[in-house]
Design an enzyme around this catalytic site. Structure first.
Site, PDB file in Angstrom:
ATOM      1  N   CYS A 396       0.826  -1.215   0.000  1.00 13.62           N
ATOM      2  CA  CYS A 396       0.000   0.000   0.000  1.00 13.62           C
ATOM      3  C   CYS A 396       0.862   1.269   0.000  1.00 13.62           C
ATOM      4  CB  CYS A 396      -0.979  -0.038   1.173  1.00 13.62           C
ATOM      5  SG  CYS A 396      -2.392   1.034   0.891  1.00 13.62           S
ATOM      6  N   HIS A 525      -3.541  -4.799   0.503  1.00 18.32           N
ATOM      7  CA  HIS A 525      -2.952  -5.351   1.734  1.00 18.32           C
ATOM      8  C   HIS A 525      -3.071  -6.876   1.678  1.00 18.32           C
ATOM      9  CE1 HIS A 525      -2.197  -1.704   4.050  1.00 18.32           C
ATOM     10  NE2 HIS A 525      -3.283  -1.215   3.493  1.00 18.32           N
ATOM     11  N   GLU A 527      -1.562  -9.023   3.126  1.00 14.76           N
ATOM     12  CA  GLU A 527      -1.374  -9.689   4.434  1.00 14.76           C
ATOM     13  C   GLU A 527      -2.706 -10.156   5.026  1.00 14.76           C
ATOM     14  OE1 GLU A 527      -0.720  -6.506   3.730  1.00 14.76           O
ATOM     15  OE2 GLU A 527      -1.145  -5.141   5.404  1.00 14.76           O
TER      16      GLU A 527
HETATM   17  N1  GLN Z   1      -1.624   6.742   3.219  1.00 13.57           N
HETATM   18  C1  GLN Z   1      -1.854   6.042   2.017  1.00 13.57           C
HETATM   19  C2  GLN Z   1      -3.259   6.288   1.478  1.00 13.57           C
HETATM   20  O1  GLN Z   1      -4.124   6.702   2.192  1.00 13.57           O
HETATM   21  C3  GLN Z   1      -1.584   4.570   2.172  1.00 13.57           C
HETATM   22  C4  GLN Z   1      -2.531   3.876   3.112  1.00 13.57           C
HETATM   23  C5  GLN Z   1      -2.062   2.527   3.553  1.00 13.57           C
HETATM   24  O2  GLN Z   1      -0.882   2.212   3.488  1.00 13.57           O
HETATM   25  N2  GLN Z   1      -2.977   1.730   4.053  1.00 13.57           N
HETATM   26  O3  GLN Z   1      -3.528   6.050   0.317  1.00 13.57           O
END
Ligand code: GLN
Length: 549
Positions: A396, A525, A527
């Protein structure tokens, strides 16, 4: 959603798990372990976590305060215990399986405003416990559950849990089949050197005061509980001696179902419901899996570069628990054992010479994150991994920062950034989704991200396509920002491969660098979809590359 059990019964049975003495004693793992054994025997199990806080969900909470925010397939931001349930039971769980005080009150107040109470006085008792019960039975009916496993968060005796205990008491009173499991802690004070049952006795008394008599006591402690303590607990807490289950500390949480099974715990629970079961091949498989963990020898040194370090070392594991578990699952499937080091990215901002230490790792992970703190350190680490052929997995924010790094250092776009950090960036290579702009302007932050399972199409001939072994996949998401489409052509021309996109091709879901030992990142994600015996393909590929190093 629930497990694919075969024995559907007409009426759900309820197993309600409470906790006493102290918080963080592993109630979630005990609950998940009961679920694991039930699912292994083919039952349909619906786990429910109750959190006695006013927040509607965990999305607005700081990870260092509450641990990781777990994301459900249907886009819920929930308590991390749902992650344990998914991992132990190998099922997908939707967001309504996490009930909070805030949700319950909000519904009751909205119903009152909508005149749904026929002009009655709306009161805490009975309307709040009624709403709690309604939520639980809605799940049981929708999922035709054989068992609903309800874990009541917090510690018995806490003021804020009372209404949930009241709901549980009423469920039994109204004729539902309910078994109560109370998890306690037996301390061994250093200066006494003897395991003490008194705090547990008092917590059972608190439970009794709420009108609940536990059927079982699970005694957590650093060592197994002896017969003398079991007798004491039995006598003072009014439970049969063989209903006192010993749950000592374990080297791996995944041993827990096996340890409980050795004491016939779930069989004893089923007996209370007039049920029994035979051998389970699934449970045998789990036992073999657990045994193999101890045999894993090759050590894989992983550096996780994060930022949630502000309240001491104890917060770490909780803030990134799913990443850690996904690393473990992938390592074990390659007969390796992980050695995870935590690196505060800010150290590379103060001292860039320290980046060299990254060469001592077999691979590095940049996990999800928010805000500007430590970001330049993460970007420097990504650059180091890219230039020195160190396996890199970006999750992400990890993908977004890898794109920033590539734009700056390879495409020559000095001043490239994500607009999350620099609204006036010269090259906004990562930018807010148009549909998110209005939320931010209205300071509307709760549950307003791109959330939940989203599909992606993986490009033929890429690393991720090979890893997943199919064209269309889904992973869970939680973010507001995206790769800015205006820069894709330039990034691609300079060698960055966008290996997965959303089906409409607008959103970049995966990036990779051909010719590198492993340089892959995803906007998702992954994970959250890793299971102990089914590691996630991205993590698998990453760990295999680390082992080659
Ligand atoms: N801060 C980034 C966004 O809002 C990544 C978010 C994250 O890593 N879950 O897009």
């Amino acid at each position: 959603m629930s497990s694919t059990g075969t024995r559907s019964t007409e009426k759900a049975r309820y197993i309600i798990v409470t906790g006493g003495v102290l918080s963080g004693l592993g109630k979630g793992i005990i609950t998940a372990s009961i679920g694991n054994v039930l699912v292994s025997h083919g039952y349909r199990v619906s786990p429910v976590k109750i959190d006695p806080y006013i927040n509607i969900d965990a999305g607005t909470m700081r990870p260092t305060e509450h641990g990781e925010v777990w994301v459900t397939p249907d886009g819920g931001e929930t308590d991390q215990d749902l992650g344990n349930y998914e991992r132990f039971m190998d099922i997908d769980i939707d967001k309504d399986h996490n009930i909070t005080t805030g949700q319950v009150y909000l519904t009751v107040i909205q119903k009152e405003r909508n005149l749904e109470y026929d002009g009655k006085n709306v009161e805490v008792i009975p309307h709040i416990p009624q709403e709690v019960q309604k939520r639980i039975s809605t799940i049981a009916e929708r999922e035709s559950s054989d068992f609903v496993l309800v874990e009541i968060g917090g510690t018995v005796g806490d003021y804020q849990s009372v209404l949930f205990l009241e709901a549980a008491r009423q469920m039994k009173l109204e004729g539902k089949e309910v078994v109560f499991v109370h998890v306690v802690y037996l301390p061994i004070p250093g200066n006494v050197g003897e395991m003490k049952t008194k705090p547990a006795q008092h917590s059972v008394r608190e439970l009794n005061a709420a009108g609940i008599q536990p059927d079982f006591i699970v005694a957590r402690s650093s060592v197994p509980v002896d017969e003398v303590r079991k007798e004491k607990l039995s006598l003072f807490c009014n439970v049969a001696k063989d209903s006192v289950i010993s749950a000592p500390d374990l080297t791996s949480i995944y041993q827990s179902p096996v340890r409980l099974e050795e004491q016939d715990f779930v069989r004893k629970i089923l007996k209370k419901f007039g049920l029994n079961y035979g051998r389970s091949p699934m449970l045998e498989k789990w036992k073999r899996f657990v045994k193999n963990i101890d045999k894993c020898e090759d050590e894989v040194r992983i550096g996780i570069i994060g930022k949630y370090f502000d309240i001491g070392d104890f917060s770490l594991e909780d803030s990134y628990i799913s990443v850690i578990e996904a690393v473990k699952h992938a390592c074990w499937s390659s007969s390796a054992k992980p050695k995870i080091s935590w690196i505060d990215s800010k150290c590379y901002e103060k001292e860039s010479a320290r980046l060299k230490e990254l060469s001592s790792y077999d691979g590095i992970i940049i996990p999800g994150g928010f805000g500007s703190s430590g970001v330049e350190g993460k970007i420097a680490a990504i650059r180091y991994a890219r230039e020195n052929n160190i396996p890199f997995l970006g999750l992400c924010y990890g993908l977004q920062l890898a794109v920033v790094e590539y734009a700056r250092d390879v495409c020559g776009l000095k001043g490239a950034n994500t607009t999350e950090i620099d609204k006036k960036a010269a090259y906004p290579v990562i930018d807010i989704l148009p549909e998110q702009k209005k939320n931010i302007e209205a300071s509307n932050y709760g549950a307003t991200m791109r959330l939940g399972a989203c599909p992606a199409i993986l490009r033929e001939g890429t690393i991720v396509r090979k890893l997943y072994g199919k064209k269309e996949i889904t992973e869970r998401h939680r973010h507001r920002y995206e790769v800015n489409p205006d820069y894709i052509e330039l990034l691609e021309k300079n060698g960055l491969v966008f290996s997965g996109r959303s089906p409409d091709r607008r959103l970049m879901e995966y990036i990779e660098l051909p010719g590198h030992s492993f340089f892959c990142a995803t906007q998702a994600h992954p994970e959250f979809s890793s299971r102990p015996m089914k590691p996630n393909p991205m993590f698998n590929g990453f760990i295999k590359a680390c082992l080659k190093r």
